[in-house]
Enzyme design. Structure first.
Site, PDB file in Angstrom:
ATOM      1  N   HIS A  17      -3.582   0.106  -3.702  1.00 21.76           N
ATOM      2  CA  HIS A  17      -2.893  -0.627  -2.604  1.00 21.76           C
ATOM      3  C   HIS A  17      -1.693  -0.480  -2.756  1.00 21.76           C
ATOM      4  O   HIS A  17      -1.108  -0.306  -1.793  1.00 21.76           O
ATOM      5  CB  HIS A  17      -4.285  -1.207  -2.218  1.00 21.76           C
ATOM      6  CG  HIS A  17      -5.683  -0.937  -1.825  1.00 21.76           C
ATOM      7  ND1 HIS A  17      -5.958  -0.701  -0.426  1.00 21.76           N
ATOM      8  CD2 HIS A  17      -6.931  -0.196  -2.216  1.00 21.76           C
ATOM      9  CE1 HIS A  17      -7.524  -0.195  -0.047  1.00 21.76           C
ATOM     10  NE2 HIS A  17      -7.510   0.380  -1.673  1.00 21.76           N
ATOM     11  N   ASP A 128      -2.168  -3.854   4.997  1.00 24.11           N
ATOM     12  CA  ASP A 128      -3.683  -3.249   4.152  1.00 24.11           C
ATOM     13  C   ASP A 128      -4.311  -2.541   5.509  1.00 24.11           C
ATOM     14  O   ASP A 128      -5.224  -3.580   5.761  1.00 24.11           O
ATOM     15  CB  ASP A 128      -3.873  -3.589   2.735  1.00 24.11           C
ATOM     16  CG  ASP A 128      -4.951  -2.614   2.194  1.00 24.11           C
ATOM     17  OD1 ASP A 128      -4.426  -2.004   1.296  1.00 24.11           O
ATOM     18  OD2 ASP A 128      -6.261  -2.878   2.465  1.00 24.11           O
TER      19      ASP A 128
END
Length: 493
Positions: A17, A128
């Site tokens: 990520h 995110d």
């Protein structure tokens, strides 16, 4: 003069990520000279990962004081969680306390940014997928939120599809997951129920609810490119309940640091191998197998006769809370007797390795992979066909897409996963069945035999060319970035 604007990125504290988030930010900065980006970083307070913590430390240490357009700030430095006592007096879970503290510090940090940079307008947050709670902070500042989705468009579509089904069927998906196949809008072919990702199978922990928050966003940045997933992206664009999706990929970090001495030996060995002759086996930053499965892989490699480079690492000790993998000090303790001697002329076993650099080497002709999305994009970039062996999360779904939709992979396994749990047995992990040496050998042979795998090699080469065109001026990546920046400017207050 165009407005000087600021975006605040809140990435997830995991390698898969964090790295795409940083590389995406760099692409945005290259496109718009009036844009600045501040990262609010945080280290995972439970199940710490040494590698991602090292990346975070490097980002902060390597920042150029003269560069006012890209900054990194570390939050939650003083947060201490009692992992032995996950409940708190106010009823908050470990994650709840973590997120609550994160939101508070993010709010303070952004206030400070606004005071320090009075000439620069706060344009929004890029969050995110697991930090959609930050949307509430963005609302307080009166700015929009954009979601950074680090997987592919087909996965995004499935995520949103099942979130919608759950909402319309009172929180249950039982009637759907009893079928063998399902029609999902972002897939050409019917999708096998046994490959559904864990966020669909688990409807009690609120994971699907993240997707509901995606619909609040002004846009979704996806790490994919149009020519890789045209059907999925067109499907998403037709659904007016979904925010605009911007395929800014392939977002890759190919700037591998100078190899250590052990890595030099890897490339020296690869230099001695014929072109496209080596199968590379690597299962991500957390992928490991128990001893019986390791032995089956070894038997398969020996019987196949294929040249191989195998990234093999040790599982954490039973009962350990660490997710850090270590290397074997004595390979003979895990491998079949005599394996190293029998295969010394055709194979090499390694620990951690710079994956992208290995895939770039001309000797590598196939990649047995866990099918993490970043690994898939690296294979696309270098034109290396894949043998699928997913491990967890959305990886079985990615494997299906590679084999059935894109056509640049062969199946070793598709339904293998290590993250399933038995609800009837106090949430105990379900141990996957051992994949036999015969299955593995057949898969590796199908991957590496150029006459058998001709079609997937042609497809891998086509995808390689298209991935590079996406990043050229006028390509789909830059078109998506320009559209995204236009969206940001249009939503300025």
């Amino acid at each position: 003069m165009e407005d000087a604007i600021e975006l605040v990125f809140v990435p997830g504290p995991a390698v898969g990520h964090l790295v795409p988030a940083v590389e995406t930010a760099k692409l945005l900065l290259q496109t718009n000279p009036h844009l600045s980006i501040t990262f609010l970083l945080n280290k995972m307070p439970f199940a710490p990962q040494a590698r991602v913590n090292s990346i975070i430390d490097s980002l902060i240490a390597d920042v150029d004081p003269a560069d006012k357009r890209l900054k990194f700030k570390l939050l939650l430095q003083d947060l201490v969680l009692d992992l032995q006592n996950p409940g708190f007096p106010d009823g908050k879970s470990i994650r709840d306390q973590w997120i609550s503290t994160l939101l508070s510090e993010a709010r303070d940090c952004v206030n400070e940014l606004i005071i320090q940079n009075a000439r620069r307008r706060l344009a929004g947050f890029v969050v995110d997928i697991f930090f959609t709670d930050v949307m509430d902070v963005a609302d307080e500042f009166g700015v929009p939120t954009y979601v950074l989705y680090v997987a592919g468009a087909a996965t995004l579509g499935l995520h949103l599809h099942f979130q919608s089904l759950k909402d319309h069927h009172h929180g249950t998906l039982d009637e759907f997951i009893k079928e063998d196949y399902l029609n999902v809008p972002t897939y050409i072919n019917p999708f096998p129920v046994n490959l559904l990702p864990t966020f669909v199978l688990n409807t009690t922990d609120g994971i699907l609810d993240y997707a509901k928050q995606f619909r609040r966003a002004k846009g979704i940045i996806a790490n994919t490119f149009f020519d890789l997933e045209p059907y999925a992206l067109q499907s998403l664009s037709k659904d007016k309940t979904i925010p605009p999706v911007y395929p800014v990929g392939p977002v890759l970090n190919l700037n591998v640091r100078t190899p250590q001495q052990s890595h030099d030996q890897i490339f020296q060995w690869l230099d001695d191998q014929p072109p496209s002759s080596v199968v590379f086996l690597c299962f991500g930053s957390t992928g490991t197998f128990p001893e019986p499965q390791v032995k089956e892989i070894a038997y398969a490699l020996e019987r196949s006769g294929q040249r191989f480079l195998w990234a093999l690492r040790k599982q954490p000790s039973p009962g350990s809370s660490s997710v850090v993998l270590t290397e074997y000090t004595n390979l003979e303790e895990i491998l079949p007797e005599g394996f190293l001697e029998k295969t010394k002329s055709i194979g090499k076993i390694i620990g951690w390795t710079p994956q992208s650099a290995v895939l770039a080497h001309p000797a590598v002709g196939g990649f047995v992979s866990h099918c993490g999305w970043n690994s898939i994009l690296e294979s696309c970039w270098f034109g290396v066909p894949i043998g699928t062996w997913p491990m967890s999360a959305e990886q079985p779904e990615n494997a299906f897409q590679l084999v059935r939709e894109i056509g640049m992979a062969v199946e070793i396994k598709m339904d293998y996963r290590t993250d399933l749990r038995d609800a009837k047995m106090n949430n105990i992990p379900i141990v996957p069945e051992i994949v036999s040496a015969n299955e593995i050998e057949i898969g590796i042979t199908n991957l590496m035999d150029h006459s058998i795998a001709k079609s997937i090699r042609i497809k891998a080469k086509e995808v390689k060319e298209k991935s590079r065109k996406a990043l050229e001026e006028g390509g789909s990546c830059f078109n998506a970035i320009e559209s995204f920046i236009e969206n940001v400017m249009n939503n300025l207050n």
